[in-house]
Motif scaffolding. Sequence first.
Motif, PDB file in Angstrom:
ATOM      1  N   VAL A 175       0.527  -0.614   0.049  1.00  0.00           N
ATOM      2  CA  VAL A 175       0.026   0.166  -0.029  1.00  0.00           C
ATOM      3  C   VAL A 175       1.319   1.016   0.123  1.00  0.00           C
ATOM      4  N   GLU A 212       3.572   1.402  -1.276  1.00  0.00           N
ATOM      5  CA  GLU A 212       3.939   1.865  -2.998  1.00  0.00           C
ATOM      6  C   GLU A 212       2.882   2.291  -3.817  1.00  0.00           C
ATOM      7  N   ARG A 213       2.204   1.672  -3.601  1.00  0.00           N
ATOM      8  CA  ARG A 213       0.968   2.060  -4.870  1.00  0.00           C
ATOM      9  C   ARG A 213       0.547   3.650  -3.976  1.00  0.00           C
ATOM     10  N   ALA A 254       3.510   6.099  -5.365  1.00  0.00           N
ATOM     11  CA  ALA A 254       3.082   5.599  -7.474  1.00  0.00           C
ATOM     12  C   ALA A 254       1.759   6.379  -7.598  1.00  0.00           C
ATOM     13  N   GLU A 255       0.830   6.654  -7.302  1.00  0.00           N
ATOM     14  CA  GLU A 255       0.049   7.155  -7.328  1.00  0.00           C
ATOM     15  C   GLU A 255      -0.716   8.507  -7.599  1.00  0.00           C
ATOM     16  N   ALA A 277      -6.272   8.847  -9.592  1.00  0.00           N
ATOM     17  CA  ALA A 277      -5.682   7.561  -8.919  1.00  0.00           C
ATOM     18  C   ALA A 277      -5.841   7.288  -7.909  1.00  0.00           C
ATOM     19  N   TRP A 287      -8.645   6.846  -6.320  1.00  0.00           N
ATOM     20  CA  TRP A 287      -9.630   4.894  -7.202  1.00  0.00           C
ATOM     21  C   TRP A 287      -8.657   3.870  -6.345  1.00  0.00           C
ATOM     22  N   GLU A 305     -11.071   0.920  -3.832  1.00  0.00           N
ATOM     23  CA  GLU A 305     -11.011  -0.393  -4.500  1.00  0.00           C
ATOM     24  C   GLU A 305      -9.931  -1.188  -2.930  1.00  0.00           C
ATOM     25  N   LEU A 306      -9.180  -0.467  -2.167  1.00  0.00           N
ATOM     26  CA  LEU A 306      -9.079  -1.462  -0.224  1.00  0.00           C
ATOM     27  C   LEU A 306     -10.595  -1.474  -0.756  1.00  0.00           C
ATOM     28  N   LEU A 323     -12.759   1.270 -15.851  1.00  0.00           N
ATOM     29  CA  LEU A 323     -11.802   2.124 -16.467  1.00  0.00           C
ATOM     30  C   LEU A 323     -11.635   2.707 -17.607  1.00  0.00           C
ATOM     31  N   ARG A 378       5.235   2.615 -17.775  1.00  0.00           N
ATOM     32  CA  ARG A 378       5.162   2.328 -16.433  1.00  0.00           C
ATOM     33  C   ARG A 378       6.241   4.115 -15.736  1.00  0.00           C
TER      34      ARG A 378
END
Lengths: 247, 113
Positions: free
Chosen positions: A29, A31-32, A35-36, A40, A43, A47-48, A126, A222
């Motif tokens: 989590v 790292e996400r 990154a986001e 995002a 979102w 998702e979590l 999406l 990426r």
Amino acid sequence: MSERIFALLLRLYPARFRREFGDEALQLVRERLHAEHGLARLWLWFELAGDLVLSLPREHVRNLRRPRVAQPQVAGGGMFWMVEERPPQPGSFIIGAVFALLALSLFLFLLNHGGVARSGGWQGTLQGLDAAYASQATAGQGVSGVPEIDAAERERVIRGVIENVRANYFDKDKAQQVTTALREHLRAGDYDTMDTGNLFSATLNRQLRAVTHDEGLMVLFRADGLSTSHAFATLHVIDTRFGVLVP
Amino acid sequence: MPKRKLDPLPAAAFQILVALAGEDLHGYAIMRQVEEQTGGRMRMGPGTLYGSIQTLLEESLIEEVSRADDEDSRRRLYRLTAEGRQVARHEADRMAYLLRAARVNKIFRGDYV
């Protein structure tokens, strides 16, 4: 703050699961979250919430099927069994209830607006996210506010996509149509305000599908670099962060 | 093949097996690889991901290799076992059979798949 919230949510999982995977889950989590950004990240929390609703009952059922004691402690003439589970903190239940409500709200929203049931599952969701990115681009705003790609890279990616599609796509007519479409978009300046990789790749994918109707043809981005080894032999790397999947 | 807990193989478990077919990966990398190989359709949350990993470990379809390094001791690498590769292959063959049946019955109406 976000990590603390997730750490509280982790307390809702069985002790065995937390002991085995808690650190890794928290790291994932973390790292996400790194990154986001922007939409995002919002979102990500949805998702979590959904993941919590789906996985929490499953893990508790799995835990119920196992012995609920830790190793026995031998003391003197008797054996004492340690109870493995401790009650979660009240804060965990509150956070969990909030997220359960969020997940339910999201489900009802998608149901009423044709997200999951009517528009082809997560693909429809999406596509809605893609549309949100595109509308922000039209308004001249980047999603994250921090320029991530520039005009030179955009042009390099478009050139790379065109070259790979023309060389490797099985349908040469569609490949020509893709070439024409992308060049027209580039000439019209349609990509000029797209300064984030996710928005740019999502827009290109929408344009590719409009021409080919082929979901296997896809531009990948990426931010931390494309993996150099993967399960798909059809990924053509354009630069360190962009590639195109050509079926 | 004897009946196992993962029969039929859940989608998340199959995607994890496919992700590990190329190289050993830790959890976050598995999640990213699955996202990439599904075109963004499947992004597993930590509960689903590690719940699936736990099941796959119990069924000996994957194995834990080692901690990546001392600096990052929270990460564990996972590797596909020979049995796991066989199960993934079996599932992929099943999907390929279904795809052939769909093509024969002209489900795609001219679109290429």
